[in-house]
Structures are given as C-alpha cells and as structure tokens.
Design a protein around this motif. Structure first.
Motif, PDB file in Angstrom:
ATOM      1  N   ALA A   1      14.613   5.123 -19.919  1.00  4.79           N
ATOM      2  CA  ALA A   1      13.285   5.045 -19.314  1.00  4.79           C
ATOM      3  C   ALA A   1      13.154   3.802 -18.438  1.00  4.79           C
ATOM      4  CB  ALA A   1      12.216   5.047 -20.398  1.00  4.79           C
ATOM      5  N   ALA A   2      13.725   2.689 -18.873  1.00  7.06           N
ATOM      6  CA  ALA A   2      13.666   1.459 -18.076  1.00  7.06           C
ATOM      7  C   ALA A   2      14.412   1.634 -16.760  1.00  7.06           C
ATOM      8  CB  ALA A   2      14.238   0.293 -18.864  1.00  7.06           C
ATOM      9  N   ASP A   3      15.559   2.311 -16.811  1.00  5.69           N
ATOM     10  CA  ASP A   3      16.326   2.530 -15.584  1.00  5.69           C
ATOM     11  C   ASP A   3      15.566   3.427 -14.613  1.00  5.69           C
ATOM     12  OD1 ASP A   3      18.418   0.960 -16.400  1.00  5.69           O
ATOM     13  OD2 ASP A   3      19.619   2.623 -17.192  1.00  5.69           O
ATOM     14  N   LEU A   4      14.976   4.505 -15.126  1.00  4.79           N
ATOM     15  CA  LEU A   4      14.227   5.401 -14.238  1.00  4.79           C
ATOM     16  C   LEU A   4      13.035   4.680 -13.637  1.00  4.79           C
ATOM     17  CD1 LEU A   4      13.657   8.130 -12.956  1.00  4.79           C
ATOM     18  CD2 LEU A   4      12.446   8.795 -15.061  1.00  4.79           C
ATOM     19  N   SER A   5      12.324   3.887 -14.436  1.00  3.21           N
ATOM     20  CA  SER A   5      11.190   3.123 -13.918  1.00  3.21           C
ATOM     21  C   SER A   5      11.640   2.190 -12.797  1.00  3.21           C
ATOM     22  CB  SER A   5      10.534   2.324 -15.046  1.00  3.21           C
ATOM     23  OG  SER A   5       9.530   1.468 -14.548  1.00  3.21           O
ATOM     24  N   ALA A   6      12.762   1.508 -13.000  1.00  2.62           N
ATOM     25  CA  ALA A   6      13.256   0.580 -11.980  1.00  2.62           C
ATOM     26  C   ALA A   6      13.667   1.320 -10.710  1.00  2.62           C
ATOM     27  CB  ALA A   6      14.432  -0.215 -12.537  1.00  2.62           C
ATOM     28  N   ARG A   7      14.356   2.444 -10.852  1.00  3.23           N
ATOM     29  CA  ARG A   7      14.768   3.216  -9.676  1.00  3.23           C
ATOM     30  C   ARG A   7      13.572   3.762  -8.918  1.00  3.23           C
ATOM     31  NH1 ARG A   7      20.033   6.907 -10.080  1.00  3.23           N
ATOM     32  NH2 ARG A   7      21.497   5.482 -11.108  1.00  3.23           N
ATOM     33  N   LEU A   8      12.581   4.235  -9.642  1.00  2.00           N
ATOM     34  CA  LEU A   8      11.398   4.781  -8.979  1.00  2.00           C
ATOM     35  C   LEU A   8      10.728   3.733  -8.112  1.00  2.00           C
ATOM     36  CD1 LEU A   8       9.849   6.984 -11.819  1.00  2.00           C
ATOM     37  CD2 LEU A   8      10.617   7.793  -9.582  1.00  2.00           C
ATOM     38  N   LEU A   9      10.654   2.505  -8.607  1.00  2.05           N
ATOM     39  CA  LEU A   9      10.001   1.458  -7.829  1.00  2.05           C
ATOM     40  C   LEU A   9      10.886   0.988  -6.670  1.00  2.05           C
ATOM     41  CD1 LEU A   9       7.564  -0.329  -7.429  1.00  2.05           C
ATOM     42  CD2 LEU A   9       8.527  -1.949  -9.073  1.00  2.05           C
TER      43      LEU A   9
ATOM     44  N   PRO B   1       0.809  -1.228   0.000  1.00  4.84           N
ATOM     45  CA  PRO B   1       0.000   0.000   0.000  1.00  4.84           C
ATOM     46  C   PRO B   1       0.837   1.270   0.000  1.00  4.84           C
ATOM     47  CG  PRO B   1      -0.026  -1.017   2.176  1.00  4.84           C
ATOM     48  CD  PRO B   1       0.659  -1.983   1.259  1.00  4.84           C
ATOM     49  N   ASP B   2       2.122   1.153   0.301  1.00 10.67           N
ATOM     50  CA  ASP B   2       2.981   2.336   0.302  1.00 10.67           C
ATOM     51  C   ASP B   2       3.380   2.756  -1.106  1.00 10.67           C
ATOM     52  OD1 ASP B   2       4.716   4.363   1.546  1.00 10.67           O
ATOM     53  OD2 ASP B   2       6.346   3.122   0.774  1.00 10.67           O
ATOM     54  N   VAL B   3       3.277   1.845  -2.062  1.00 13.86           N
ATOM     55  CA  VAL B   3       3.688   2.164  -3.427  1.00 13.86           C
ATOM     56  C   VAL B   3       2.689   3.132  -4.050  1.00 13.86           C
ATOM     57  CG1 VAL B   3       4.088   1.245  -5.744  1.00 13.86           C
ATOM     58  CG2 VAL B   3       4.900  -0.013  -3.741  1.00 13.86           C
TER      59      VAL B   3
ATOM     60  N   ARG C   1      13.621   2.412  -5.191  1.00 11.32           N
ATOM     61  CA  ARG C   1      14.090   3.393  -4.221  1.00 11.32           C
ATOM     62  C   ARG C   1      13.013   4.381  -3.776  1.00 11.32           C
ATOM     63  NH1 ARG C   1      19.866   5.293  -6.939  1.00 11.32           N
ATOM     64  NH2 ARG C   1      20.659   3.202  -7.423  1.00 11.32           N
ATOM     65  N   GLY C   2      12.099   4.704  -4.691  1.00 15.36           N
ATOM     66  CA  GLY C   2      11.094   5.716  -4.378  1.00 15.36           C
ATOM     67  C   GLY C   2       9.711   5.166  -4.102  1.00 15.36           C
ATOM     68  N   ARG C   3       9.527   3.854  -4.307  1.00 14.11           N
ATOM     69  CA  ARG C   3       8.224   3.207  -4.115  1.00 14.11           C
ATOM     70  C   ARG C   3       7.159   3.876  -4.980  1.00 14.11           C
ATOM     71  NH1 ARG C   3       9.185  -1.039  -3.571  1.00 14.11           N
ATOM     72  NH2 ARG C   3       7.336  -1.712  -2.427  1.00 14.11           N
TER      73      ARG C   3
ATOM     74  N   ARG D   1       7.734  14.469  -5.045  1.00 17.40           N
ATOM     75  CA  ARG D   1       9.089  15.040  -5.142  1.00 17.40           C
ATOM     76  C   ARG D   1      10.061  14.293  -4.248  1.00 17.40           C
ATOM     77  NH1 ARG D   1      13.052  15.593  -6.624  1.00 17.40           N
ATOM     78  NH2 ARG D   1      14.366  17.388  -7.111  1.00 17.40           N
ATOM     79  N   ASP D   2       9.648  13.966  -3.047  1.00 16.28           N
ATOM     80  CA  ASP D   2      10.537  13.236  -2.135  1.00 16.28           C
ATOM     81  C   ASP D   2      10.830  11.839  -2.680  1.00 16.28           C
ATOM     82  OD1 ASP D   2      10.646  15.396  -0.430  1.00 16.28           O
ATOM     83  OD2 ASP D   2       9.083  14.636   0.915  1.00 16.28           O
ATOM     84  N   ARG D   3       9.825  11.220  -3.289  1.00 14.42           N
ATOM     85  CA  ARG D   3      10.037   9.882  -3.812  1.00 14.42           C
ATOM     86  C   ARG D   3      10.986   9.912  -5.019  1.00 14.42           C
ATOM     87  NH1 ARG D   3       5.763   5.869  -2.428  1.00 14.42           N
ATOM     88  NH2 ARG D   3       4.451   6.745  -0.796  1.00 14.42           N
TER      89      ARG D   3
END
Length: 381
Positions: free
Chosen positions: A327-335, A26-28, A337-339, A373-375
């Motif tokens: 784009a694949a790298d940013l998507s992976a990092r967002l999930l 639920p945090d994602v 590290r940033g949830r 922004r924090d994520r």
C-alpha cells in the motif's frame, strides 16, 4: 523521554505525510483526506452568521452544549431510532464526532479490556482504543462479489468484550451493515454484556438503495447502544466541529463528566448553525446523490483494477497487494507518477487494512475524477 505504554502500539496518521508531499499543486487529485467541496446547508451558515452578528454565540457555555442544539439532536434521534432521549440527561454536545470517542471509551472500558472493531476501520477509532488503554480485537471485513461484507463467523467467536465500536457506513471501506449483521452484533453484546458504541457519522450516506438500519431499532440493542453523531459528513459542516453522544441515562452521566474534562464544547455560534441544519431542510439527499455519482465514476474508471465498491460514505479502497505492490508503494507511485494523493491504510486495521489504499471522492468533482484511470496507468507503468 520516559516510555509510555499507551503509545506502544499507536500508529501515526499517514494522511498528513501524503498531504504535505502533495503540497499545493492544483494538478494533484486530492483523494487523501476527508474534506468536501459540497457546501454546507445555507440555514447553518445563516444561523452562525446571525449568532456572531448579534453577539449571542461567543461562548463555550454550557459545557454540555446549548439546550437548543441538544433538543434538535434529540428530535433527530427520535426519527432515526424511534427512542425519546432526554436532551439534558441523555445528550452531550462535543467538539466534533471524533472528540466524543475518547470520553466514551474512558467511560465504558477498563485498561486491558477488549474493544471489537472491524478490519479495516477508521484510524481515529482504532488509535483512540489503544490510547485509552483498551485492547482492539479485529473482526475482518471480506470482499464478496465486489462488495465488503462483515465476517459474521469471526464476530460470532467473540466471547468477551467491553464494547463493540462500529460504523455503518464505515470509514474507510464504505461497508454498510445489514439486518443480520446487526442481529449478530446484538447476540455478541448480550453474551459479553458489552456496549455497542455506534459511530453514526455517515448513517444516511448510502448508495444503491442499501437500507439504512439504525441499530437501536434492532431487538436487544437499544438499551446497550451509545450513539456518536456528527455534523461533519451528512451535513458537510466539517469546520464547525460539532458532534454529540447520546445513550442510556446511567452511562451518559459518566460520559458527560468525561466529556467536560476531556475537552470543552464547540463555540455557541457553531452550535446555533448545527441546530438550524438539524431543524431545517439540509440537502442531505442531494449531497448523497452527488457522492454516489463520484463513487460510481471512481469504480468505473478503475473497473479493471481491484477496487472494492462502497455501500456508502466518502471513500472506497483499492487493493495494492493484488497489483503486486505494498500500500505504501502504491501511494508513493500514485503521487509521484500519477499526481494522485491517496493514503495507505497501514494504520487502519490489521491484515486486511494493510493491503489497501484509500480513495476519497468527497472533495473532487466528477470531471476531475474522470481522469483517474489515466493517472493510475501512469502510476503503474
């Protein structure tokens, strides 16, 4: 497994992969898929329940849609287009707007024909062009002054095409085509003797006072335009799976046959709900105001990052390559590290699309989006 040329260029969706990786945490922040938590019209819910309770909607007949819904669609189109569509000859009901695309392509193109799309465009349109045997021809969208704009010069170079397959507002960019854009489309359609296949799923979800222009009101387009409509976006009725096709009577006779043999129509109780939503107040303006507030929150949160403002719709795009990532790298990092679950646009176009990650704001409230922004900071650290 024997080779099949239709699948040579077809790219699988990345949405399911991102959603599966996000799981049920639920945090994602769920920005990967086009659902919405804005409720559907109460009239639609009541009509569907009533149809089930009365036992009148447990059917898929007639195959081309219930007359009550076809008539409601024709009435709605009269308001949007100024045209009178015969509900029985010029409207066919489909099991969702996207399910309408393949029958239309099979009815308007031959294998190898060119179909013009924007880059980026909705993957569900692009990949169906390829599956139909037609060939996509991309006209890029360009970012100017922080907004998407159609590259009219590139469009003007199109000399041959069977169809132009366009949305406004468009997924995933949210670009809204203006009057001169549509005039250029009309010139290309006339020169190439092409159909305009217009996906109108988000026509009324526009922001910042952008004018809503239905292409049927543009000189030269009404007689060439095939409209694909849907209850999913404007009416927040995604689970109902109700769409339709409307157009000139001659081509609609072919599209109706292709629709019937491609997929059976949605259930009667869903169609009754859709007819009620089209006839009665449906909260579209209120929903659009909510989506604009969410969009503005995303843009404000990412104001120092290369996010492109949408003119409408349910999503906007952020340029991963401008941040030194794929784009694949940013998507992976967002999930990781940033949830944040967000989809790379690698299957959504060509050179333009592959730079971007899509952020869907239709299913997350402003309060949660205010953490974006924090994520992102955590993802980019």
């Amino acid at each position: 497994m024997r080779p099949n040329s239709r699948f040579a260029q077809v790219r699988p969706f990345d949405i399911d992969k991102v959603a599966a990786a996000a799981g049920q945490d639920p945090d994602v922040l769920r920005l990967e898929n086009l659902d919405t938590d804005v409720p559907p019209p109460p009239a639609a819910v009541a009509a569907s329940r009533r149809s089930l309770a009365e036992g009148t909607g447990n059917s898929w007949l007639p195959f081309t849609g219930l007359p009550a819904l076809s008539e409601a669609v024709a009435a709605d189109l009269r308001t949007r287009t100024g045209l009178d569509y015969d509900p029985l000859r010029q409207v066919v009901i489909t099991s969702g707007g996207t399910s309408a695309v393949m029958p239309v392509l099979l009815s308007t193109t031959e294998p190898g024909d060119r179909v013009v799309l924007t880059d980026p465009t909705y993957a569900g349109l692009l990949q169906r062009v390829r599956l139909s045997g037609a060939r996509p021809h991309f006209v890029p969208l360009r970012v100017r002054d922080g907004h998407w704009r159609l590259d009219r010069e590139a469009l003007a170079q199109v000399r041959s095409a069977a169809a132009l397959l366009l949305m406004s507002p468009s997924m995933p960019s949210g670009v809204v085509l203006d009057e001169e854009d549509w005039a250029q489309v009309a010139r290309v359609c006339e020169r190439a003797d092409a159909y305009l296949v217009y996906d109108a799923a988000m026509e009324r979800i526009v922001f910042d006072g952008h004018p809503r222009i239905n292409p049927c009101r543009v000189p030269g387009l009404a007689e060439r335009t095939i409209i694909i409509g849907s209850m999913s976006k404007e009416y927040r009725m995604i689970g109902w799976r109700i769409g339709w096709v409307a157009g000139p009577a001659d081509i609609m006779s072919r599209i109706m046959v292709a629709t019937v043999y491609n997929t059976t129509v949605a259930g009667g109780f869903q169609q009754m709900g859709a007819a009620a939503a089209l006839r009665e107040p449906s909260g579209v303006a209120e929903a659009v105001a909510e989506y604009q507030a969410r969009h503005d929150t995303v843009v404000t949160q990412l104001g120092d990052l290369p996010v492109v403002r949408a003119g409408g719709g349910w999503s906007c795009l952020v340029d991963a390559e401008a941040m030194g990532l794929t784009a694949a790298d940013l998507s992976a990092r967002l999930l990781e590290r940033g949830r944040v679950a967000a989809t790379p646009m690698t299957a959504w176009g060509e050179a333009v699309a592959r730079r971007y990650v899509r952020l869907v704001f239709s299913n997350e409230p402003v309060k949660r989006l205010s953490e974006l922004r924090d994520r992102f900071a955590a993802a980019l650290a």
